[in-house]
Design an enzyme around this catalytic site. Structure first.
Site, PDB file in Angstrom:
ATOM      1  N   LYS A  80       0.855  -1.197   0.000  1.00 16.25           N
ATOM      2  CA  LYS A  80       0.000   0.000   0.000  1.00 16.25           C
ATOM      3  C   LYS A  80       0.886   1.240   0.000  1.00 16.25           C
ATOM      4  CE  LYS A  80      -3.945   1.982   2.547  1.00 16.25           C
ATOM      5  NZ  LYS A  80      -4.839   1.840   3.723  1.00 16.25           N
ATOM      6  N   SER A 155      -9.789   1.863   2.647  1.00 10.73           N
ATOM      7  CA  SER A 155      -8.935   2.635   1.774  1.00 10.73           C
ATOM      8  C   SER A 155      -7.912   1.803   1.004  1.00 10.73           C
ATOM      9  CB  SER A 155      -8.184   3.690   2.592  1.00 10.73           C
ATOM     10  OG  SER A 155      -7.322   3.088   3.521  1.00 10.73           O
ATOM     11  N   SER A 179      -9.949  -0.608   6.786  1.00  5.84           N
ATOM     12  CA  SER A 179      -9.336  -0.486   5.458  1.00  5.84           C
ATOM     13  C   SER A 179      -8.644  -1.730   4.915  1.00  5.84           C
ATOM     14  CB  SER A 179      -8.327   0.642   5.451  1.00  5.84           C
ATOM     15  OG  SER A 179      -8.986   1.841   5.177  1.00  5.84           O
TER      16      SER A 179
HETATM   17  N1  GLN Z   1     -13.293   3.942   5.896  1.00  8.62           N
HETATM   18  C1  GLN Z   1     -12.732   4.473   7.096  1.00  8.62           C
HETATM   19  C2  GLN Z   1     -12.398   5.926   6.895  1.00  8.62           C
HETATM   20  O1  GLN Z   1     -12.851   6.461   5.960  1.00  8.62           O
HETATM   21  C3  GLN Z   1     -11.519   3.664   7.507  1.00  8.62           C
HETATM   22  C4  GLN Z   1     -10.306   3.964   6.716  1.00  8.62           C
HETATM   23  C5  GLN Z   1      -9.106   3.183   7.178  1.00  8.62           C
HETATM   24  O2  GLN Z   1      -9.229   2.154   7.832  1.00  8.62           O
HETATM   25  N2  GLN Z   1      -7.936   3.699   6.837  1.00  8.62           N
HETATM   26  O3  GLN Z   1     -11.704   6.527   7.641  1.00  8.62           O
END
Ligand code: GLN
Length: 489
Positions: A80, A155, A179
């Site tokens: 990532k 994400s 994420s």
């Molecule tokens: N979807 C969540 C957010 O928008 C989690 C994102 C994540 O785990 N980095 O923050």
């Protein structure tokens, strides 16, 4: 040579060690697949071709001299793009960091490199890991390999899409509110968020530091276990790293005597497809010997409210360093220091990131701290306590990873509606618990669904073991999206 993408990571490694393929053949095969498919998937932001081929040559040399090979020898692994590989760009899918070269390796990267992994490239994400759909990437969205009009989740959507389409066999993600697990569920692969502190955050660009955790994606639970054996180590560079010995993961195939807790009331509004799939998963676990018990976790309904206070507060602090001076592209129009800060941040950050920084600054500001931040911390403690109480009656909590399968790209106009989709993934972050998403079948549109299992802190090994027993009985993670199943490459 035409079907390397049908292997799990462990199968591929073993066939490399046995001499059935060279590492260069493996590298070339996966690089070709990436070249062929990345355009439609948008999974990678950068491809590390020359670096990967060089490492492959070194591995072939090592093998020809009968030197010991690492646990990840010859496995193509995607990273990532919010984790540092020394000398490569870490963009966090932000215009602000488009030129930023990492000065050192993240600890997880160093550990995988030492075990002879082949890094394929850096994967797409929502900018600074803020989002659930990958649409907040400043460059381009990533697509779901099962249906290119759908989101791969976020994400870490690029990592999930890369593994689901077999452009890499393992990928790393970071999980602050789901994420890793939500994109794994959306893409029909396995994703694991370790106990907070199990994997070092050193070299991960921070979002919400009390929630962030690095973890793996893979096409089998055994490959998840293998990655955790490698990266689940104490690290002196991360003050929250757990000082525990590395763990190993024997993988049983039954759930005898295991009590699985189901928060029935919290799950009462599940839609028909999700409910039918979840009920089927519970039956599978029953047939493997598990006892299903009801638990009360109704308080988790406050998780999203708590998360959007705690995570944004931490983000507003963490992202202060991106100012055009310490980090980030400097605005060319700025004429003085004040303007450097202002214009650089204005140009550099995307809309969602700006919104979260403002929200976080607001909840921490004098006069509002007690009403928002402190209150959220109190509710977070209640959530932690509710889990502790639940774990007196069960060994793991089961729930779906998301309310539905992957949604179409551009499905949500109202951001709050998208935030609400994280209701099942966020609680494990708030409580620092290990949690896994394992494929559990398909909905009526043939899109994958995921079962989530959450364990008590430090119970990473049992959580992975339960998921393995479930996977062994169901085999959904071996399914390859039809668009990416063709030969070769
Ligand atoms: N979807 C969540 C957010 O928008 C989690 C994102 C994540 O785990 N980095 O923050």
């Amino acid at each position: 040579m035409s079907d390397l993408h049908h292997f799990t990571a462990i199968e591929l490694r073993d066939s490399f060690i046995r001499g059935e393929y060279t590492a260069v053949q493996i590298a070339e095969f996966f690089l070709k697949r990436i070249e062929k498919h990345n355009q439609q998937l948008g999974a990678f932001l950068s491809i590390l071709g020359p670096r990967m081929l060089l490492k492959a040559e070194q591995l072939d040399h090592k093998r020809s001299q009968n030197k010991p090979l690492g646990k990840l020898a010859g496995i193509p692994i995607a990273i990532k793009d919010n984790m540092h590989i020394a000398g490569e760009i870490t963009s966090c899918a932000s215009k602000f960091l488009r030129n930023y070269k990492a000065p050192f390796d993240a600890t997880a990267i160093r550990l995988m490199e030492q075990e002879d992994a082949l890094f394929t490239g850096k994967t797409n994400l929502d900018e600074f890991a803020m989002g659930s759909s990958n649409e907040n990437s400043a460059f381009f969205p990533s697509h779901n390999p099962w249906d290119l009009t759908c989101s791969p989740g976020g994400s870490s959507g690029g990592s999930a899409a890369a593994v689901a389409a077999r452009l890499s066999l393992i990928a790393t993600g970071s999980d602050t509110g789901g994420s890793i697990r939500q994109p794994a569920g959306f893409c029909g692969i396995v994703g694991f968020k370790p106990t907070y502190g199990r994997v070092s955050r050193y070299g991960l660009v921070a979002y919400g530091s009390s929630l962030d955790q690095i973890g793996p994606f893979a096409t089998s639970v055994a490959d998840i276990a293998l990655t955790m054996e490698t990266i689940g180590r104490h690290c002196p560079h991360d003050s929250t790293s757990l000082d525990l010995p590395p763990e190993s993961y024997p993988l049983p195939t039954n759930l005898h005597e295991i009590r699985i807790g189901v928060p029935t009331k919290f799950l009462e509004n599940l839609k028909p497809d999700a409910k039918a799939n979840f009920d089927h998963s519970l039956n599978v676990m029953r047939s493997l010997g598990a006892k299903i018990t009801e638990i009360d976790l109704d308080i988790l309904k406050y998780s999203i409210a708590v998360y959007y206070i705690v995570a944004t507060a931490e983000a507003s602090t963490n992202l202060a360093r991106f100012d055009g001076i310490r980090y980030g592209v400097r605005s060319k129009e700025a004429k003085n220091l004040e303007e450097i800060y202002e214009f650089s941040r204005q140009d550099g950050f995307g809309k969602e990131v700006k919104k979260r920084i403002m929200l976080g600054t607001y909840v921490l500001s004098a006069g509002f701290q007690d009403a928002f931040y402190k209150k959220a911390q109190k509710v977070r403690t209640l959530i932690i306590e509710a889990f502790e109480k639940a774990f007196a009656d069960c060994d793991a909590v089961a729930m779906p990873i998301a309310p539905s399968a992957a949604f179409p790209l551009k499905a949500f106009n109202d951001p709050i509606e998208m935030y609400l989709q994280d209701i099942f993934s966020i609680p494990a972050n708030l409580a620092g618990l290990p949690a896994i998403s394992v494929p559990s079948g398909f909905d009526s549109n043939k899109m994958p669904l995921g079962l989530q299992l959450i364990g008590p802190q430090m119970c990473d090994v049992p959580v992975i073991q339960y998921a393995h027993a479930f996977e062994h009985a169901t085999q959904f993670s071996r399914k390859i999206p039809p668009l990416f199943n063709g030969n070769p490459p």
